[in-house]
Every structure is written in C-alpha cells, then in structure tokens.
Scaffold this motif. Structure first.
Motif, PDB file in Angstrom:
ATOM      1  N   ILE A  42       0.843  -1.201   0.000  1.00 33.17           N
ATOM      2  CA  ILE A  42       0.000   0.000   0.000  1.00 33.17           C
ATOM      3  C   ILE A  42       0.874   1.245   0.000  1.00 33.17           C
ATOM      4  O   ILE A  42       0.680   2.163  -0.806  1.00 33.17           O
ATOM      5  N   ILE A  43       1.866   1.292   0.874  1.00 32.92           N
ATOM      6  CA  ILE A  43       2.751   2.454   0.960  1.00 32.92           C
ATOM      7  C   ILE A  43       3.508   2.642  -0.355  1.00 32.92           C
ATOM      8  O   ILE A  43       3.613   3.762  -0.867  1.00 32.92           O
ATOM      9  N   LEU A  44       4.009   1.554  -0.932  1.00 31.56           N
ATOM     10  CA  LEU A  44       4.775   1.670  -2.174  1.00 31.56           C
ATOM     11  C   LEU A  44       3.910   2.155  -3.334  1.00 31.56           C
ATOM     12  O   LEU A  44       4.356   2.979  -4.141  1.00 31.56           O
ATOM     13  N   LYS A  45       2.687   1.665  -3.435  1.00 29.70           N
ATOM     14  CA  LYS A  45       1.793   2.118  -4.515  1.00 29.70           C
ATOM     15  C   LYS A  45       1.445   3.584  -4.346  1.00 29.70           C
ATOM     16  O   LYS A  45       1.422   4.338  -5.323  1.00 29.70           O
ATOM     17  N   LEU A  46       1.171   4.004  -3.123  1.00 30.10           N
ATOM     18  CA  LEU A  46       0.856   5.411  -2.893  1.00 30.10           C
ATOM     19  C   LEU A  46       2.076   6.295  -3.145  1.00 30.10           C
ATOM     20  O   LEU A  46       1.942   7.410  -3.639  1.00 30.10           O
ATOM     21  N   THR A  47       3.248   5.804  -2.835  1.00 33.68           N
ATOM     22  CA  THR A  47       4.474   6.550  -3.117  1.00 33.68           C
ATOM     23  C   THR A  47       4.685   6.664  -4.625  1.00 33.68           C
ATOM     24  O   THR A  47       5.032   7.721  -5.141  1.00 33.68           O
ATOM     25  N   GLU A  48       4.448   5.574  -5.322  1.00 26.74           N
ATOM     26  CA  GLU A  48       4.627   5.542  -6.773  1.00 26.74           C
ATOM     27  C   GLU A  48       3.673   6.506  -7.484  1.00 26.74           C
ATOM     28  O   GLU A  48       4.065   7.236  -8.386  1.00 26.74           O
ATOM     29  N   TYR A  49       2.403   6.508  -7.080  1.00 25.91           N
ATOM     30  CA  TYR A  49       1.393   7.304  -7.766  1.00 25.91           C
ATOM     31  C   TYR A  49       1.096   8.642  -7.089  1.00 25.91           C
ATOM     32  O   TYR A  49       0.420   9.479  -7.664  1.00 25.91           O
ATOM     33  N   GLY A  50       1.569   8.833  -5.879  1.00 27.57           N
ATOM     34  CA  GLY A  50       1.319  10.077  -5.159  1.00 27.57           C
ATOM     35  C   GLY A  50      -0.001  10.060  -4.424  1.00 27.57           C
ATOM     36  O   GLY A  50      -0.054  10.304  -3.237  1.00 27.57           O
ATOM     37  N   GLU A  51      -1.062   9.769  -5.141  1.00 35.62           N
ATOM     38  CA  GLU A  51      -2.405   9.745  -4.567  1.00 35.62           C
ATOM     39  C   GLU A  51      -3.240   8.793  -5.412  1.00 35.62           C
ATOM     40  O   GLU A  51      -3.124   8.796  -6.631  1.00 35.62           O
ATOM     41  N   LEU A  52      -4.054   7.980  -4.753  1.00 35.40           N
ATOM     42  CA  LEU A  52      -4.920   7.043  -5.474  1.00 35.40           C
ATOM     43  C   LEU A  52      -6.297   7.015  -4.847  1.00 35.40           C
ATOM     44  O   LEU A  52      -6.426   7.113  -3.621  1.00 35.40           O
ATOM     45  N   THR A 101     -10.622   2.635  -5.022  1.00 32.05           N
ATOM     46  CA  THR A 101     -10.779   1.531  -5.973  1.00 32.05           C
ATOM     47  C   THR A 101      -9.459   1.205  -6.654  1.00 32.05           C
ATOM     48  O   THR A 101      -9.069   0.036  -6.751  1.00 32.05           O
ATOM     49  N   SER A 102      -8.758   2.225  -7.127  1.00 32.07           N
ATOM     50  CA  SER A 102      -7.474   1.995  -7.799  1.00 32.07           C
ATOM     51  C   SER A 102      -6.444   1.410  -6.849  1.00 32.07           C
ATOM     52  O   SER A 102      -5.723   0.485  -7.210  1.00 32.07           O
ATOM     53  N   LEU A 103      -6.364   1.950  -5.644  1.00 28.00           N
ATOM     54  CA  LEU A 103      -5.401   1.447  -4.663  1.00 28.00           C
ATOM     55  C   LEU A 103      -5.631  -0.035  -4.381  1.00 28.00           C
ATOM     56  O   LEU A 103      -4.695  -0.836  -4.419  1.00 28.00           O
ATOM     57  N   LEU A 104      -6.866  -0.392  -4.116  1.00 28.88           N
ATOM     58  CA  LEU A 104      -7.176  -1.793  -3.825  1.00 28.88           C
ATOM     59  C   LEU A 104      -6.884  -2.685  -5.027  1.00 28.88           C
ATOM     60  O   LEU A 104      -6.352  -3.787  -4.881  1.00 28.88           O
ATOM     61  N   SER A 105      -7.204  -2.206  -6.205  1.00 27.17           N
ATOM     62  CA  SER A 105      -6.964  -2.982  -7.419  1.00 27.17           C
ATOM     63  C   SER A 105      -5.471  -3.187  -7.660  1.00 27.17           C
ATOM     64  O   SER A 105      -5.021  -4.307  -7.906  1.00 27.17           O
ATOM     65  N   TYR A 106      -4.674  -2.111  -7.600  1.00 29.00           N
ATOM     66  CA  TYR A 106      -3.233  -2.210  -7.825  1.00 29.00           C
ATOM     67  C   TYR A 106      -2.551  -3.118  -6.806  1.00 29.00           C
ATOM     68  O   TYR A 106      -1.566  -3.781  -7.116  1.00 29.00           O
ATOM     69  N   CYS A 107      -3.081  -3.133  -5.579  1.00 27.69           N
ATOM     70  CA  CYS A 107      -2.479  -3.951  -4.518  1.00 27.69           C
ATOM     71  C   CYS A 107      -3.080  -5.356  -4.455  1.00 27.69           C
ATOM     72  O   CYS A 107      -2.639  -6.171  -3.645  1.00 27.69           O
ATOM     73  N   GLY A 108      -4.082  -5.636  -5.269  1.00 26.12           N
ATOM     74  CA  GLY A 108      -4.709  -6.951  -5.269  1.00 26.12           C
ATOM     75  C   GLY A 108      -5.479  -7.228  -3.990  1.00 26.12           C
ATOM     76  O   GLY A 108      -5.450  -8.336  -3.474  1.00 26.12           O
ATOM     77  N   GLY A 161      -1.561   7.270  11.314  1.00 21.61           N
ATOM     78  CA  GLY A 161      -0.896   8.374  10.623  1.00 21.61           C
ATOM     79  C   GLY A 161       0.069   7.948   9.535  1.00 21.61           C
ATOM     80  O   GLY A 161       0.896   8.742   9.095  1.00 21.61           O
ATOM     81  N   ILE A 162      -0.030   6.713   9.071  1.00 29.29           N
ATOM     82  CA  ILE A 162       0.863   6.214   8.018  1.00 29.29           C
ATOM     83  C   ILE A 162       0.356   6.635   6.637  1.00 29.29           C
ATOM     84  O   ILE A 162       1.146   6.928   5.748  1.00 29.29           O
ATOM     85  N   ILE A 163      -0.958   6.670   6.471  1.00 31.35           N
ATOM     86  CA  ILE A 163      -1.578   7.177   5.252  1.00 31.35           C
ATOM     87  C   ILE A 163      -2.646   8.187   5.648  1.00 31.35           C
ATOM     88  O   ILE A 163      -3.113   8.188   6.785  1.00 31.35           O
ATOM     89  N   SER A 164      -3.011   9.042   4.712  1.00 33.47           N
ATOM     90  CA  SER A 164      -4.100   9.988   4.970  1.00 33.47           C
ATOM     91  C   SER A 164      -5.220   9.722   3.973  1.00 33.47           C
ATOM     92  O   SER A 164      -4.979   9.307   2.838  1.00 33.47           O
ATOM     93  N   LYS A 165      -6.422   9.965   4.429  1.00 32.31           N
ATOM     94  CA  LYS A 165      -7.619   9.723   3.624  1.00 32.31           C
ATOM     95  C   LYS A 165      -8.325  11.053   3.422  1.00 32.31           C
ATOM     96  O   LYS A 165      -8.515  11.816   4.372  1.00 32.31           O
ATOM     97  N   LYS A 211      -9.841   9.198  -1.457  1.00 35.14           N
ATOM     98  CA  LYS A 211      -8.475   9.150  -1.966  1.00 35.14           C
ATOM     99  C   LYS A 211      -7.513   8.975  -0.802  1.00 35.14           C
ATOM    100  O   LYS A 211      -7.743   9.484   0.288  1.00 35.14           O
ATOM    101  N   TYR A 212      -6.434   8.254  -1.074  1.00 31.53           N
ATOM    102  CA  TYR A 212      -5.404   8.012  -0.069  1.00 31.53           C
ATOM    103  C   TYR A 212      -4.074   8.556  -0.548  1.00 31.53           C
ATOM    104  O   TYR A 212      -3.784   8.592  -1.740  1.00 31.53           O
ATOM    105  N   ARG A 213      -3.256   8.933   0.434  1.00 28.06           N
ATOM    106  CA  ARG A 213      -1.912   9.435   0.174  1.00 28.06           C
ATOM    107  C   ARG A 213      -1.027   8.977   1.332  1.00 28.06           C
ATOM    108  O   ARG A 213      -1.472   8.918   2.467  1.00 28.06           O
ATOM    109  N   VAL A 214       0.229   8.658   1.042  1.00 23.71           N
ATOM    110  CA  VAL A 214       1.156   8.271   2.111  1.00 23.71           C
ATOM    111  C   VAL A 214       1.644   9.539   2.812  1.00 23.71           C
ATOM    112  O   VAL A 214       1.842  10.570   2.180  1.00 23.71           O
TER     113      VAL A 214
END
Length: 100
Positions: A15-25, A28-35, A52-56, A68-71
């Motif tokens: 989750i952290i790596l995907k949010l870092t890669e995309y900045g913000e997701l 639906t996209s976050l869950l899909s990319y992370c399976g 406090g690891i991610i923000s919504k 939307k989520y962001r690391v």
C-alpha cells in the motif's frame, strides 16, 4: 490459478509503495493495484490511517464522494526504517523460490 497468502506486513508495504509511486490514489485503484478486497482489507486501511501512516481525503463527486489516499511523511519513514529491513530479513516466499 491459486492465490498465495500474503502477510499483513507485506500488504501494508505494498500500500505504501503504490501510494508513493502514484502520489495519490482513489480507493478503488489502490485496492486494485495492490490486489486487495475492500471487505477483507478495509480494516488495514483504517488502521494505517489511524496511526498516521496514510491519509484519507473525501472529495464530493456529484451526489457521491470519492475516497483518496496518500502516504504521509510518517508512513515513508515507517516503510524505510521498519518494513524494508523486515523484508530483507524475511523475504516473501515467491522471491525465495525465484532466487533458488
């Protein structure tokens, strides 16, 4: 096609790596990319947000709202200092099989 069990530690790192890669997701996209499955894994997202690891963020979209989520900087540090060393010490099973 069989699915391997993925430890919750690795789910958090993914989750952290995907949010870092995309900045913000969006959720639906976050869950899909992370399976991930929303019903099964929503508690992980909620826990990461509470710590406090991610923000919504919720944005209105017509009569609905988009989540939307962001690391956070704390999440980046957590990944760098805890999760990356953990994965070095205890690599994922599929990586072990590839290295053999």
């Amino acid at each position: 096609m069989s699915h391997e069990y993925r430890d919750r530690v690795y789910i958090r790192k993914d989750i952290i790596l995907k949010l870092t890669e995309y900045g913000e997701l969006n959720q639906t996209s976050l869950l899909s990319y992370c399976g991930l499955n929303l019903v099964k894994h929503k508690d992980i997202l909620e826990d990461m947000e509470a710590k406090g690891i991610i923000s919504k963020m919720e944005e209105p979209w017509g009569n609905k709202k988009i989540i939307k989520y962001r690391v956070t900087p704390k999440g980046m540090e957590f990944c760098r200092h805890i999760l990356e060393p953990y994965e070095e010490m205890f690599p994922r099973r599929d990586r072990e099989q590839v290295e053999r």
